[in-house]
Design an enzyme around this catalytic site. Structure first.
Site, mmCIF file in Angstrom:
data_model
loop_
_atom_site.group_PDB
_atom_site.id
_atom_site.type_symbol
_atom_site.label_atom_id
_atom_site.label_comp_id
_atom_site.label_asym_id
_atom_site.label_seq_id
_atom_site.Cartn_x
_atom_site.Cartn_y
_atom_site.Cartn_z
ATOM 1 C CE LYS A 32 -4.813 2.100 5.436
ATOM 2 N NZ LYS A 32 -5.755 2.415 4.345
ATOM 3 C CG ASP A 59 -4.818 5.416 2.545
ATOM 4 O OD1 ASP A 59 -4.330 5.966 1.538
ATOM 5 O OD2 ASP A 59 -5.114 4.204 2.585
ATOM 6 C CE LYS A 61 -4.829 4.460 -1.847
ATOM 7 N NZ LYS A 61 -5.436 4.175 -0.535
ATOM 8 C CG ASP A 64 -8.752 17.883 -8.092
ATOM 9 O OD1 ASP A 64 -8.643 18.608 -9.097
ATOM 10 O OD2 ASP A 64 -9.833 17.609 -7.586
ATOM 11 C CB THR A 123 -1.375 -3.664 -5.394
ATOM 12 O OG1 THR A 123 -2.331 -3.221 -4.442
ATOM 13 C CG2 THR A 123 0.011 -3.320 -4.921
ATOM 14 N NE ARG A 215 -8.798 -7.484 5.354
ATOM 15 C CZ ARG A 215 -8.820 -7.787 4.064
ATOM 16 N NH1 ARG A 215 -9.860 -8.389 3.542
ATOM 17 N NH2 ARG A 215 -7.795 -7.481 3.289
HETATM 18 O O1 C5P Z 1 -6.866 -5.781 6.248
HETATM 19 P P1 C5P Z 1 -5.572 -5.564 5.554
HETATM 20 O O2 C5P Z 1 -4.354 -5.800 6.430
HETATM 21 O O3 C5P Z 1 -5.473 -6.300 4.244
HETATM 22 O O4 C5P Z 1 -5.596 -3.989 5.246
HETATM 23 C C1 C5P Z 1 -4.603 -3.369 4.520
HETATM 24 C C2 C5P Z 1 -4.873 -1.906 4.388
HETATM 25 O O5 C5P Z 1 -3.950 -1.376 3.470
HETATM 26 C C3 C5P Z 1 -6.260 -1.563 3.839
HETATM 27 O O6 C5P Z 1 -6.658 -0.334 4.440
HETATM 28 C C4 C5P Z 1 -6.027 -1.390 2.366
HETATM 29 O O7 C5P Z 1 -6.878 -0.439 1.762
HETATM 30 C C5 C5P Z 1 -4.599 -0.875 2.313
HETATM 31 N N1 C5P Z 1 -3.885 -1.208 1.077
HETATM 32 C C6 C5P Z 1 -3.641 -2.493 0.671
HETATM 33 N N2 C5P Z 1 -2.945 -2.749 -0.483
HETATM 34 C C7 C5P Z 1 -2.529 -1.754 -1.211
HETATM 35 C C8 C5P Z 1 -2.754 -0.435 -0.813
HETATM 36 C C9 C5P Z 1 -3.454 -0.205 0.353
HETATM 37 O O8 C5P Z 1 -4.006 -3.446 1.331
HETATM 38 N N3 C5P Z 1 -1.850 -2.018 -2.285
#
Ligand code: C5P
Length: 239
Positions: A32, A59, A61, A64, A123, A215
């Site tokens: 992503k 991603d 989003k 517009d 979220t 992560r």
């Molecule tokens: O590092 P981690 O596993 O938390 O990353 C989750 C990814 O998903 C990040 O790129 C974050 O921006 C995205 N994301 C999220 N929660 C959401 C929407 C998107 O963690 N509600």
């Protein structure tokens, strides 16, 4: 074999290259590219990932007026991307325009149209912000299900959602409606700033079609091993 989508939340191409250096070349990944990386490196980073044989979810989003969103998705489709998203809050016409952009872009550039999905309620929005600032009455779940319904009406393939919402969304929009879920943590791993998390196995069990993991893989001591472990867990559930 389903592949978890790895969130390449990096600031530049050097960091991406060094991260990808942990993986054998023949391991084709699903990644992503979000705003942080795209705004730093532009479409070239996506081209280079595609040239290496990886699948890419862009991603960005989009949100517009319909004509601009159509043009944005049309341009992104030229890159041969696999998934693209837009905000359901842009409305049915805007989401229809996103799908048109993907279809027309694919026809023009002789590539496959990406899967178009919608972001529902972020979220990070609290119940109070939803009701008091955005003036949307009801619960966050009501807003999420409403947005998912609008996305379905507009012809989108699915939504980005929390794994906790998959049940409700599938109930409202049908089991084929794609649910792509971030907030995934394998058992025993640092939660970081994620609070409502689910394991890859539980997410699969509940019906997620794609999981996004950042992560736990990008910051792992051994990213390839962490990836394989998550991929194995994600694929271990059989109905
Ligand atoms: O590092 P981690 O596993 O938390 O990353 C989750 C990814 O998903 C990040 O790129 C974050 O921006 C995205 N994301 C999220 N929660 C959401 C929407 C998107 O963690 N509600």
């Amino acid at each position: 074999m389903h592949r978890p989508i790895i969130a390449l939340d990096f600031q530049n191409r050097g960091q991406v290259d060094s991260f990808l250096g942990n993986f054998p070349e023949e391991e084709k990944l699903y990644v992503k590219v979000g705003m942080e990386l795209y705004y730093a490196e532009g479409p070239e980073i996506v081209r280079s990932l595609k040239a290496k044989g990886h699948s890419v979810f862009v991603d960005l989003k989009c949100h517009d007026i319909p004509n601009t969103v159509k043009g944005s998705v049309y341009s992104l489709t030229k890159l041969g991307i696999d998934i693209v998203n837009c905000h359901a809050a842009g409305g049915i016409k805007m989401m229809e325009a996103a799908v048109e952009g993907a279809r027309e872009g694919a026809a023009h550039y002789k590539t496959t149209a990406p899967i178009v999905i919608a972001v529902t309620q972020l979220t990070s929005t609290s119940q109070e912000e939803l009701n008091e600032q955005q003036k949307i009455p009801g619960s966050i779940q009501d807003a999420v299900v409403n947005y998912a319904g609008l996305a379905k009406k507009a012809g989108l393939a699915g939504v980005v959602c929390s794994a906790q919402e998959v049940d409700l969304i599938k109930e409202a929009c049908g089991k084929d409606f794609v649910c792509l879920t971030p907030g995934i943590r394998p058992t025993g791993v640092e939660l970081g700033d994620q609070t409502r998390v689910m394991t890859p196995y539980a997410a699969r069990e509940i019906g997620s079609d794609f999981i996004v993991v950042g992560r736990p893989i990008t910051q792992a001591d051994n990213p390839y091993e962490a990836y394989l472990q998550i991929k194995k867990e994600w694929n271990s559930f059989t109905k």
